[in-house]
Each structure stands twice: as C-alpha cells, then as structure tokens.
Write a protein that holds these residues in place. Structure first.
Motif, PDB file in Angstrom:
ATOM      1  N   TRP A 203       0.833  -1.208   0.000  1.00 34.84           N
ATOM      2  CA  TRP A 203       0.000   0.000   0.000  1.00 34.84           C
ATOM      3  C   TRP A 203       0.865   1.255   0.000  1.00 34.84           C
ATOM      4  CZ3 TRP A 203      -0.386   2.532   5.022  1.00 34.84           C
ATOM      5  CH2 TRP A 203       0.229   1.811   6.055  1.00 34.84           C
ATOM      6  N   ASP A 204       0.276   2.319  -0.493  1.00 40.60           N
ATOM      7  CA  ASP A 204       0.998   3.527  -0.853  1.00 40.60           C
ATOM      8  C   ASP A 204       1.164   4.487   0.325  1.00 40.60           C
ATOM      9  OD1 ASP A 204       2.248   5.523  -2.176  1.00 40.60           O
ATOM     10  OD2 ASP A 204       0.536   6.156  -3.377  1.00 40.60           O
ATOM     11  N   HIS A 205       2.156   4.206   1.134  1.00 37.21           N
ATOM     12  CA  HIS A 205       2.582   5.134   2.176  1.00 37.21           C
ATOM     13  C   HIS A 205       3.996   4.748   2.551  1.00 37.21           C
ATOM     14  CE1 HIS A 205       2.914   7.052   6.182  1.00 37.21           C
ATOM     15  NE2 HIS A 205       2.139   7.963   5.639  1.00 37.21           N
ATOM     16  N   THR A 206       4.749   5.680   3.076  1.00 36.60           N
ATOM     17  CA  THR A 206       6.102   5.385   3.540  1.00 36.60           C
ATOM     18  C   THR A 206       6.123   4.124   4.389  1.00 36.60           C
ATOM     19  OG1 THR A 206       6.670   7.733   3.542  1.00 36.60           O
ATOM     20  CG2 THR A 206       8.041   6.277   4.886  1.00 36.60           C
ATOM     21  N   ARG A 207       5.166   4.021   5.307  1.00 41.03           N
ATOM     22  CA  ARG A 207       5.106   2.880   6.221  1.00 41.03           C
ATOM     23  C   ARG A 207       4.855   1.564   5.489  1.00 41.03           C
ATOM     24  NH1 ARG A 207       0.012   2.605  10.113  1.00 41.03           N
ATOM     25  NH2 ARG A 207      -0.272   0.339  10.010  1.00 41.03           N
ATOM     26  N   GLY A 208       4.107   1.606   4.399  1.00 42.61           N
ATOM     27  CA  GLY A 208       3.754   0.388   3.692  1.00 42.61           C
ATOM     28  C   GLY A 208       4.718   0.002   2.581  1.00 42.61           C
TER      29      GLY A 208
ATOM     30  N   ASP B 144       3.394  -5.789  10.429  1.00 44.10           N
ATOM     31  CA  ASP B 144       3.024  -4.421  10.778  1.00 44.10           C
ATOM     32  C   ASP B 144       1.879  -4.494  11.781  1.00 44.10           C
ATOM     33  OD1 ASP B 144       2.771  -1.335   9.329  1.00 44.10           O
ATOM     34  OD2 ASP B 144       0.992  -2.103  10.335  1.00 44.10           O
ATOM     35  N   ALA B 145       1.933  -3.674  12.824  1.00 45.56           N
ATOM     36  CA  ALA B 145       0.871  -3.669  13.839  1.00 45.56           C
ATOM     37  C   ALA B 145       0.355  -2.252  14.030  1.00 45.56           C
ATOM     38  CB  ALA B 145       1.397  -4.220  15.158  1.00 45.56           C
ATOM     39  N   ALA B 146      -0.959  -2.138  14.164  1.00 39.57           N
ATOM     40  CA  ALA B 146      -1.565  -0.813  14.363  1.00 39.57           C
ATOM     41  C   ALA B 146      -2.950  -0.960  14.959  1.00 39.57           C
ATOM     42  CB  ALA B 146      -1.649  -0.053  13.037  1.00 39.57           C
ATOM     43  N   THR B 147      -3.364   0.072  15.665  1.00 43.57           N
ATOM     44  CA  THR B 147      -4.735   0.230  16.128  1.00 43.57           C
ATOM     45  C   THR B 147      -4.953   1.724  16.319  1.00 43.57           C
ATOM     46  OG1 THR B 147      -6.364  -0.782  17.621  1.00 43.57           O
ATOM     47  CG2 THR B 147      -4.460   0.232  18.668  1.00 43.57           C
ATOM     48  N   PRO B 148      -6.182   2.210  16.340  1.00 40.89           N
ATOM     49  CA  PRO B 148      -6.389   3.627  16.641  1.00 40.89           C
ATOM     50  C   PRO B 148      -5.837   3.997  18.019  1.00 40.89           C
ATOM     51  CG  PRO B 148      -8.317   2.756  15.567  1.00 40.89           C
ATOM     52  CD  PRO B 148      -7.423   1.582  15.859  1.00 40.89           C
ATOM     53  N   VAL B 149      -5.035   5.055  18.036  1.00 41.09           N
ATOM     54  CA  VAL B 149      -4.459   5.588  19.260  1.00 41.09           C
ATOM     55  C   VAL B 149      -4.628   7.104  19.245  1.00 41.09           C
ATOM     56  CG1 VAL B 149      -2.802   3.708  19.576  1.00 41.09           C
ATOM     57  CG2 VAL B 149      -2.166   5.685  18.168  1.00 41.09           C
ATOM     58  N   ALA B 150      -4.294   7.740  20.348  1.00 39.82           N
ATOM     59  CA  ALA B 150      -4.418   9.191  20.443  1.00 39.82           C
ATOM     60  C   ALA B 150      -3.127   9.864  19.986  1.00 39.82           C
ATOM     61  CB  ALA B 150      -4.740   9.592  21.873  1.00 39.82           C
ATOM     62  N   SER B 151      -3.249  11.105  19.512  1.00 43.56           N
ATOM     63  CA  SER B 151      -2.077  11.901  19.134  1.00 43.56           C
ATOM     64  C   SER B 151      -2.364  13.365  19.406  1.00 43.56           C
ATOM     65  CB  SER B 151      -1.732  11.691  17.654  1.00 43.56           C
ATOM     66  OG  SER B 151      -2.822  12.059  16.830  1.00 43.56           O
TER      67      SER B 151
ATOM     68  N   GLY C 291      -3.218  -3.022  11.146  1.00 38.63           N
ATOM     69  CA  GLY C 291      -1.932  -3.608  10.791  1.00 38.63           C
ATOM     70  C   GLY C 291      -2.005  -4.373   9.482  1.00 38.63           C
ATOM     71  N   THR C 292      -0.865  -4.934   9.082  1.00 40.89           N
ATOM     72  CA  THR C 292      -0.818  -5.687   7.829  1.00 40.89           C
ATOM     73  C   THR C 292       0.010  -6.957   8.000  1.00 40.89           C
ATOM     74  OG1 THR C 292       1.154  -4.535   7.001  1.00 40.89           O
ATOM     75  CG2 THR C 292      -0.997  -3.599   6.426  1.00 40.89           C
ATOM     76  N   GLY C 293      -0.255  -7.913   7.105  1.00 38.00           N
ATOM     77  CA  GLY C 293       0.486  -9.162   7.095  1.00 38.00           C
ATOM     78  C   GLY C 293       1.075  -9.415   5.722  1.00 38.00           C
TER      79      GLY C 293
ATOM     80  N   GLY D 149      11.082   3.379   8.191  1.00 38.42           N
ATOM     81  CA  GLY D 149       9.724   3.923   8.285  1.00 38.42           C
ATOM     82  C   GLY D 149       8.650   2.905   8.537  1.00 38.42           C
ATOM     83  N   GLY D 150       9.028   1.650   8.733  1.00 42.10           N
ATOM     84  CA  GLY D 150       8.028   0.629   9.004  1.00 42.10           C
ATOM     85  C   GLY D 150       7.533   0.661  10.440  1.00 42.10           C
ATOM     86  N   GLN D 151       6.422   0.012  10.646  1.00 41.45           N
ATOM     87  CA  GLN D 151       5.801  -0.075  11.972  1.00 41.45           C
ATOM     88  C   GLN D 151       5.655  -1.560  12.311  1.00 41.45           C
ATOM     89  OE1 GLN D 151       3.052   3.072  13.021  1.00 41.45           O
ATOM     90  NE2 GLN D 151       1.543   1.510  13.532  1.00 41.45           N
ATOM     91  N   PRO D 152       6.662  -2.144  12.907  1.00 41.04           N
ATOM     92  CA  PRO D 152       6.791  -3.605  12.974  1.00 41.04           C
ATOM     93  C   PRO D 152       5.625  -4.327  13.634  1.00 41.04           C
ATOM     94  CG  PRO D 152       8.829  -2.522  13.611  1.00 41.04           C
ATOM     95  CD  PRO D 152       7.791  -1.456  13.519  1.00 41.04           C
ATOM     96  N   GLY D 153       5.536  -5.614  13.289  1.00 41.29           N
ATOM     97  CA  GLY D 153       4.562  -6.481  13.922  1.00 41.29           C
ATOM     98  C   GLY D 153       5.180  -7.346  14.999  1.00 41.29           C
ATOM     99  N   HIS D 154       6.502  -7.251  15.176  1.00 42.93           N
ATOM    100  CA  HIS D 154       7.206  -8.069  16.162  1.00 42.93           C
ATOM    101  C   HIS D 154       7.378  -7.275  17.456  1.00 42.93           C
ATOM    102  CE1 HIS D 154      10.142 -10.756  17.985  1.00 42.93           C
ATOM    103  NE2 HIS D 154       9.904 -11.632  17.003  1.00 42.93           N
ATOM    104  N   ARG D 155       7.018  -7.865  18.556  1.00 39.65           N
ATOM    105  CA  ARG D 155       6.985  -7.164  19.838  1.00 39.65           C
ATOM    106  C   ARG D 155       8.354  -6.635  20.263  1.00 39.65           C
ATOM    107  NH1 ARG D 155       2.846  -7.171  23.218  1.00 39.65           N
ATOM    108  NH2 ARG D 155       3.183  -6.311  25.311  1.00 39.65           N
TER     109      ARG D 155
END
Length: 388
Positions: free
Chosen positions: A10-15, A115-122, A266-268, A302-308
């Motif tokens: 997907w089209d973002h730096t993170r993806g 990649d792991a994600a959920t809605p969070v505050a900012s 997140g993504t797999g 720029g990734g957002q890892p899925g590994h703890r």
C-alpha cells in the motif's frame, strides 16, 4: 538464472519503503532473486479483493479480515506448513496484541504480521499549550476540547465503522455475538449517539479524512491540538518526517469502562498459492518478519513492525519519541474484527450507515436495522461459499 518475484503493498512510507529496503537486502543475500513492488492506495488496500491479485503477484501485503476467505479458498499459502515450528512459536510469543493470530483462520496462518496498528491518540503539545489546554484523559474532557474546535479524527466510512465497534465495547457489548444482529439495539444506539456527540463538535472535513489526512493536517497546520483515535503511524512521531512531529499515546477512558478498546489493524505478508517459486517467496517473508529485521532495518526505514521486540526496543523508541512504548497498551487490548468468509460484504458497506448518522443524526433504529440486514447477508454469503 534470475528469478523475479512481484509484490503488492500500500501507498505510504510505512507500507512501501520497508518492502523495498528488505527486498534490496534480500536480493544482495540471495543474488538470483529480484523482488519488484507495486503499491495501491490506502482505500484500494481496504476495498480491493485479494482474489484479483493472487494470480498477478507472488507476495501480498494484506489486511487480516481476508484470513477467512484465504483459508477457505486456498489462494494464499498456509505459512505454518512451510516455516519451522520454532520460528512460528517466536512469532506467536512476540505478537503485538493479537496481530499474529489475526491472520490465522481454522489453523491456517495466511500471513505473517509484519506491521501492527490500532487507533491511538495523538496531539500537538505546542498547540494545546498555546490554547492553555491539557491532553484529555476522559471522554468528557475530550468533548470539552472538541467544543473549542481543537479536535479532529478520521470519519470516512471505514474508520467510522471501526470506531462504532470501539464504542459498542465501551457500552458493554462485543459486536457480532449474535447471528441476527450486529449488536443489541441499546448498545448500537448508545454507540451511534456517542460518535455523533463527538462528531457534531468537530469540523465537517473529518468526514473526508482517513488517518493519513488527519496526521498530515495536524503536522502541517497549527489549528488542531488533538486526535482522540486514528490508526497510529509512527512516521509522524519521527524527526524530519513532517514539519511538526506528533506525540502519541493511549486512548481516553470512557466512564466506568476504562480506556477505550479500539479495533486492531496492521498488515500481514502473504504468499500467493499461484507463486511459481514458493520456497523463495516464503524465505523472503520469513526474513522480513524475523525479530532482527523487524527491530532494525524494517523500523529504521519507516516501518511499523509487527514483532513485539521492536516495540519495546530502546533504539526504536528513541527514533519515534517513544511512540511504540506509549501506544503498546492500546495494541495489546485491541479488538479483533470478524474474519469469516463473507464478513467483508458487511465491512465494505456498513460504515456508510454509521457515517450517515454521525453527519445527520436521525433514526438510530433505521441505521441499526440497515446494518443488521448487511450482517445477515454476509452470513448468507459465508454459508454459500462453504457449501459451494
């Protein structure tokens, strides 16, 4: 002999960048392989069916609600049949929340959680300080801040639906517990009214915003100080990525419920069953999802890892103003959407009804009944696919 594997993300730096960077290094380690990546928009990522992609691409970055379809149709490899048991155990033990298990359906591991994600505050500390405001802790404090026109959040249909699940949980009921209704009318009504109560105090632009648009606005302009929930992007906490970095943290509390429980994203990374070089594709997936790569290269580009181990890594948190450690509690309690083969019929359309009520108000029972109709249709599709 040169082997070319094709991937879609997907089209973002993170993806995109983590896939390109890891593919380049993998090709240096395995010179006979070249991996070429294409990208699609975030909306296409949420909407486009994977069955249209598995014939064209060897590697697919996917969303976990596809797990049921993938498991039953066989369009993706069951990775637990290809990877060592100790590797799979490491992935499960070091999952961020339920990220790893979200891709497992009926015993088939359809993807590895990269990649792991959920809605969070900012928030923007400088804007809140200028307005002599504090970061809200409770839903009531959030509403008060919204009344001062300092709050935005993504409210396009898909995000509105994810937030509907979150508010149903806050009102005491987990969605999809019945085969007749998405939730009880009382819980559904309360969730809709809570969302409308917040949205009615925010600018109308939110109904055209996805999380990326929210973060781009908050980092470019100085008129908004707080976002209560949007799928987190560690990129916007990093120095140099945007004009003004954001600070990220956990969600507000809702009455006696405690902190809100948002909906896991997140993504797999999956491998197409039609891939002609399955072993090499699986080897690359194993490489990308490995602890060392996730914690280092994947995160650094720029990734957002899925590994703890990446989320608790000191270096990763230095790079991101503690994004990972400060949002991890929200990831660990995040709600996992249904993944049955047919669920996406509901997800693709139900958010329109939630958004309609958030924008216009009206008859909550009509909205609830429309959502229930879609839900029952999705269950019928699921049954037909199983029998077919």
């Amino acid at each position: 002999m040169s082997i070319v594997l094709r991937g879609i993300t997907w089209d973002h730096t993170r993806g995109y960048l983590p896939m390109v960077a890891t593919s380049q290094r993998f090709a240096e380690l395995v010179p006979e392989v070249t991996i070429l990546w294409e990208k699609r928009s975030l909306q296409q990522f949420a909407d486009a069916p994977i069955q249209a992609l598995t014939d064209k691409y060897d590697l697919l970055v996917i969303d976990h609600p596809w797990a049921g379809y993938a498991s039953e149709s066989g369009v993706l490899l069951s990775l637990n049949k290809y990877l060592p048991d100790d590797y799979m155990q490491n992935q499960a033990t070091n999952s961020v929340g339920h990220s790893h298990l979200s891709y497992n359906f009926n015993g088939s591991q359809t993807a590895l959680a990269i990649d792991a994600a959920t809605p969070v505050a900012s928030w923007r500390f400088d804007v809140l300080e200028r307005e002599e405001e504090q970061v809200p802790v409770t839903w009531e404090e959030l509403l008060n801040l919204a009344r001062k026109n300092l709050v935005i959040f993504p409210a396009i249909p898909i995000d509105s639906l994810m937030n509907f699940y979150m508010l149903c949980l806050a009102h005491g009921e987990e969605p999809f517990g019945s085969v007749e209704t998405v939730v009880s009318y009382d819980s559904g009504q309360a969730a809709l009214e809570s969302l409308r109560g917040l949205a009615s105090n925010c600018r109308s632009e939110i109904f055209r915003m996805n999380p990326i648009a929210v973060y781009e606005h908050m980092t470019k302009w100085n008129d908004v100080g707080y976002c209560p929930f949007a799928y987190g992007y560690s990129n916007y906490a990093r120095s140099g990525y945007s004009r003004m970095p954001l600070t990220f943290g956990d969600l507000v509390t809702y009455g006696d419920y405690g902190p809100l429980c948002s909906t896991l994203g997140g993504t797999g990374l999956a491998v197409s069953a039609a891939c002609k070089h399955k072993e090499l594709a699986v080897r690359y997936a194993q490489y990308v999802a490995s602890e060392e790569i996730q914690r280092t290269m994947y995160m650094m580009v720029g990734g957002q890892p899925g590994h703890r181990k990446a989320w608790i890594d000191e270096e990763a948190n230095l790079w991101t103003q503690s994004y990972f450690s400060q949002t991890l509690p929200a990831l660990d309690r995040a709600y996992v959407r249904p993944r049955y083969n047919g669920y996406l019929h509901f997800q693709d359309q139900a958010g329109n009804h939630v958004q309609e009520y958030m924008m216009q108000g009206g008859d909550t029972r009509r909205i609830w009944e429309l959502m229930n109709r879609l839900y029952r249709e999705s269950l019928t599709i699921s049954k037909e696919r199983r029998l077919g």
